[in-house]
Each structure stands twice: as structure tokens, then as C-alpha cells.
Design a protein around this motif. Structure first.
Motif: not given
Length: 183
Positions: A45-49, A70-76, A84-86, A100-103
Motif C-alpha cells: 500500500g505504501l508503495t502505491g501511495l 525512490g531516493q525520497m523513500a529511502r530518506e524516509w 526499487h519498485a517506485i 513481485l512488488l515492482s512488477k
């Protein structure tokens, strides 16, 4: 990170209300897919959001879209698989979709737009007024919702889902949050 914290970050970083709704729709569909696959609903859900959280920062140079996210996600403090999926959801970078998540994120992104566009052409302009077959019919109309890449949506086969299964789960997820989407 909680869903509420992520939504607050979305609202702080994304000014376009329709893009925020798209991200919320992607979250719902990703959660539904996580349930189907027995995966972590919060993580999916967080990936999608958060997948388009960088849009305001990169709108003048879209070649950076998703890499900055992706960088923002890492910083958070989100885990590497989410980052990676982002990054991989933007095909322009050629980042391998090896989970599976990235696909799932790659295929979900354009499908939410196709579903919204399908609802908006129905006389009732409501998600509850359309069904899977209605969306599938729109999928095959190449001039309809051209921005919704049929090629990306069709990668649902990499998830071992038929187009019908994929659309059905996505539509169901979006219908559950129709009030939040205004549809």
C-alpha cells in the motif's frame, strides 16, 4: 511509516489533487493485490501511495521522475524493495522489475487511470456503475484514454494474472474507496 504519515507526505509534496487521488487509487489496488498474493499489505500500500510523490519536484524535468521518488523513500526510511519498485515503475529508466512488488506497481500505475476514465464516460460517472467487462472493452479501444499504456497494463501476465483477473481486482479495490476518489 504509517499510512497516515505517508498520506501527509503525499499532501505536502504533491499539489495536484487528481494526482493525489491517482496515488490513493494505486494504494488501494496494491493492497488488494498484496492480499491476493499473501504479501505485506502495508508495504504494498505504501508503495502505491508514494509512487508519484516526487512529481512536483521533477515536473520541469520528468527524466528524473521515479528516481527522485525512490531516493525520497529511502530518506524516509522505507525499505529498499519499496524504493526499487517506485523507481522501476517509470519504464524510461530501464530499471529491471525483479520482484513481485515492482512488477505489480508497474502494471497498476496505468490501470487506475483507465478505470477512472472508464467511469467518467459512463452516464452515471460512478465506479459502481461499471464492471470488469466495461473496463476490458475500453482497454481494447485504442483511441480511449491513450495515456493509459495498454502494454504496461498487459504486464499483469508477469504476475500470472489474466487481464480480466487484474482488472476485476483493481476495480473492486477502487470501488471500495469510491468516496475518497470522488467517483
Amino acid at each position: 511509516m504509517t499510512r497516515e504519515e505517508a498520506l501527509e507526505l503525499v499532501k505536502e509534496n504533491v499539489s495536484n489533487k487528481n494526482l493525489v487521488k491517482h496515488m490513493i487509487a494505486a494504494e488501494a489496488v496494491m493492497r488488494r493485490l498484496a492480499r491476493h498474493f499473501g504479501e505485506d499489505e502495508e508495504k504494498w500500500g505504501l508503495t502505491g501511495l508514494l509512487h508519484d510523490v516526487d512529481f512536483d519536484r521533477v515536473k520541469d524535468d520528468l527524466s528524473k521522475h521515479s528516481l527522485v521518488g525512490g531516493q525520497m523513500a529511502r530518506e524516509w526510511g522505507l525499505d529498499e524493495e519499496v524504493a526499487h519498485a517506485i523507481e522501476a515503475h517509470n519504464e524510461e529508466h530501464g530499471i529491471e522489475r525483479n520482484t513481485l512488488l515492482s512488477k505489480a506497481m508497474f502494471a497498476v500505475d496505468p490501470l487506475t487511470g483507465l478505470i477512472v476514465a472508464s467511469a467518467l464516460i459512463h452516464p452515471e460517472k460512478k465506479l459502481s456503475a461499471i464492471d470488469t467487462q466495461f473496463v476490458i472493452n475500453r482497454f481494447y479501444e485504442k483511441s480511449f484514454a491513450r495515456g493509459a499504456s495498454r502494454e504496461k497494463i498487459a504486464t499483469c501476465s508477469e504476475l500470472n494474472l489474466t487481464l480480466e483477473e487484474f482488472v476485476s481486482m483493481a476495480l473492486e479495490a477502487m470501488q471500495e474507496i469510491h468516496k475518497e476518489l470522488g467517483l
